[in-house]
Every structure is written in C-alpha cells, then in structure tokens.
Design an enzyme around this catalytic site. Structure first.
Site, PDB file in Angstrom:
ATOM      1  N   CYS A 196      -2.534   1.734  -1.769  1.00  0.00           N
ATOM      2  CA  CYS A 196      -2.267   3.026  -2.400  1.00  0.00           C
ATOM      3  C   CYS A 196      -1.294   2.802  -3.553  1.00  0.00           C
ATOM      4  CB  CYS A 196      -1.694   4.024  -1.397  1.00  0.00           C
ATOM      5  SG  CYS A 196      -1.322   5.632  -2.141  1.00  0.00           S
ATOM      6  N   HIS A 215      -0.531   4.971  -6.131  1.00  0.00           N
ATOM      7  CA  HIS A 215       0.368   6.088  -6.410  1.00  0.00           C
ATOM      8  C   HIS A 215       1.471   6.166  -5.363  1.00  0.00           C
ATOM      9  CE1 HIS A 215      -1.286   8.784  -3.245  1.00  0.00           C
ATOM     10  NE2 HIS A 215      -0.212   9.502  -3.469  1.00  0.00           N
ATOM     11  N   ASP A 242      -7.950  12.549  -5.300  1.00  0.00           N
ATOM     12  CA  ASP A 242      -6.681  12.097  -5.861  1.00  0.00           C
ATOM     13  C   ASP A 242      -6.393  12.903  -7.119  1.00  0.00           C
ATOM     14  OD1 ASP A 242      -4.490  10.679  -6.876  1.00  0.00           O
ATOM     15  OD2 ASP A 242      -5.237   8.796  -6.061  1.00  0.00           O
ATOM     16  N   GLY A 255      -3.769   4.921  -8.423  1.00  0.00           N
ATOM     17  CA  GLY A 255      -3.166   3.629  -8.726  1.00  0.00           C
ATOM     18  C   GLY A 255      -4.053   2.443  -8.411  1.00  0.00           C
TER      19      GLY A 255
END
Length: 339
Positions: A92, A94, A255, A260
């Site tokens: 992940c 972000h 998202d 990311g």
C-alpha cells in the site's frame, strides 16, 4: 471478540484514508511481516479487529488502515499489516506515505535536521524506503521508494459486459491489471464512477486465478489486487507523460488517491513500453483531482525480468485521533458493509 477499546490515528493521502493502529490489541504471530499477514488472514481475533475498524458503523466500504508490527530485522524502523474491507493486502503506497508522516510527526522516527528524514518500513511485499522532506515543523512532501516492479503480461484480452477489452498486467508490490478506460467506452471521471467499479471488478475476477496473475517466486503475492483504469492525457509541456487513473481494488473498493503501489505498477508498464524513461516524470492524477509524481530511479532485473524501482512523491495529512469501543451487548458486533 475480547477487544473492548482500540486507539487509532487517521490520515489521508491524496484523499484516500489510512487508519494507523500503533498498538493493535491482538496478538499477531510470525517472524516476518509476510508471515504475520498470513496469520492475520486466518486468525479470528486479528481479522475481527480489522472488521471493527474498517466496516460500518466505524468505517466504510472504502476504508483503509494498518496494524503496526515489529520489523523483520533491525534494518527497518517498524512493520505494518495493511487492511481493507476484504482482507489484508500485500502492499500500500498511499498507506506507506501516511505512515512515514505519522512516524515523523510522533517522533517514532526522529526528524533529521537536514530536512530529509528516512523512514524504512517492512511490508508484506518487502522493504520500502520513504524520505520525508520538512521545512521547520512543516512536512512538504514524501518520496516513496518501492520494491522493484515489472510487467507480467501484455495485451491480454478479457471478455466483459462492455465487450472484449485488452489489458496489461504488472507487479508493483501487488499485481494490477491496466485498462485504458476509453477501450471500455469510459473516462476516469466521477460521472462514470459506478461503471468504472463494475468493469474493474469484472477484469479482476476474470484474471485473478489465471497464470497472468501469478507472482514469479512467491505465491503469497499472487492474484489481481486491483484494476487500474486510466486516461492518457498526452505529455505536459516538459515532455512528461500525464495520465489520470482510478484503481478499483479488493472487491469494488476505490482508491481516491492516484494509488501508490498502483502508480509503481503503472511505471513498470510505461517503462516496458518505452513511454516513461529515466529522467522523465509520470504526472499521475486521481479521480478526485489529487496528484502523485513518479519516476524511475533504478533499472534492474528481478526474477529474470526487466524491472524498475519507482519513486512516488506525495504527502499525507492527519485527520484525527480516535478511541473506538466495542460494547459486548452490541448486536452489530464488529460491523457490516453494504458493498
């Protein structure tokens, strides 16, 4: 569940939430973060904690968060188990950016007086490095350096309710299918939100159990994590590719940020096609208008494939601190989800 109270610190990165759990009130066993993820998937107490914090009424269908764990070894500051409404993810980006901001703001990682503080985190897909840039007390940006990414398959035809579409598949800490939204008669705009979710889910589940979605060496990382639908907006005035995307991950989760690890996967595809080269920057927008910048910082070979290390730049902001409770008499228990 035996859990009664749990404290969280919440952030958002480019509009996407991330709920940090500094001290998870549940035993998470395993020698590495990757092992702890597999334990969490099968353990009712840990998975119940995920549901408590992610599902309604304390969360929502698009909630995201992470349990802080010990690192794999002394080379990292800490580890993390990422979670969403459908389980525990392998990566992940972000969330990693949010965690780096949290670590510096709380003093878990001391602020470097040079103005650049390095935060190293062990995640299920490997070890990631983040550089938190500061001016005085203000955080001005975070550079997320991911594990190597690479294209797994190109021009795979998938039958959908909108007709056959063609996708690339690439790894960027998690495995994503990449679909030009125009090829499905769509655009990455809020007006197409429901249709983007629908076809994103179709593509994911059509490919999830195929050889296209197999990780080369670690089957724990296999499976399509999400579908990235993108608009190609051409090049900016400096010759940098400019794209807008929405990542539909897990089972219909959206998202809000440019994603990311998805951006890293996108970098891998664009590098494989020659659209992004070292020295150029991918300008990557989200469906809500937030932006990451991404670049290739290393070209290498990973598991016999041409690969790149991507660096993604964004930042995160604290939105609040919570103390959640579970009343043992609550009929809804750890919660519910409507999508």
């Amino acid at each position: 569940m035996t859990i009664r109270q749990v404290r969280t610190v919440d952030y958002h990165t480019g509009g996407e939430p991330f709920r940090v759990v500094p001290e998870p009130p549940a035993a998470i066993e395993g020698a590495t973060v990757a092992e702890r993820r597999m334990f969490a998937i099968g353990d009712p107490e840990v998975d119940g904690l995920r549901k408590l914090l992610c599902l309604e009424p304390r969360g929502h269908a698009d909630m995201y968060g992470g349990f802080i764990t010990p690192p794999d070894d002394e080379g990292a500051h800490f580890g993390v188990l990422f979670w969403h409404k459908d389980g525990f993810s392998t990566a992940c980006g972000h969330g990693s950016i949010a965690l780096a901001v949290w670590a510096v703001q709380t003093g878990r990682v001391p602020r470097d007086p040079s103005g650049v503080t390095t935060v190293v985190i062990d995640v299920p897909s490997g070890r990631v490095t983040l550089r938190v840039r500061t001016e005085g007390e203000r955080i001005t940006g975070v550079d997320f350096v991911n594990v190597p990414g690479y294209r797994l398959a190109e021009r795979v035809t998938v039958a959908t309710s909108r007709g056959d579409v063609v996708v690339d598949v690439a790894y960027g800490g998690a495995i994503y299918a990449h679909l030009d939204a125009a090829g499905a008669g769509l655009a990455v705009t809020p007006e197409h939100y429901s249709d983007l979710i629908a076809i994103g889910r179709e593509v994911k589940w059509a490919l999830n159990d195929t050889e296209y979605a197999r990780h080369p060496v670690d089957d724990r990382l296999s499976g399509i994590y999400g579908t990235i639908l993108y608009d190609d907006l051409g090049d900016d005035e400096d010759g940098n590719p400019h794209q807008r995307n929405v990542t539909v991950f897990a089972d219909g989760q959206v998202d809000r940020s440019p994603c990311g690890s998805g951006t890293c996967s996108r970098v891998a595809v664009l590098a494989a096609t020659g659209r992004l080269v070292p020295g150029r920057t991918l300008v990557h927008d989200s469906i809500v208008g937030t932006r990451f910048h991404a670049r290739i910082v290393e070209e290498l070979t990973a598991h016999g494939r041409p690969a790149v290390v991507a660096e993604v730049t964004g930042t995160a902001y604290r939105t609040g601190e919570h103390r959640f409770e579970l009343d043992p008499a609550d009929d809804l228990g750890t919660g519910f989800v409507l999508r």
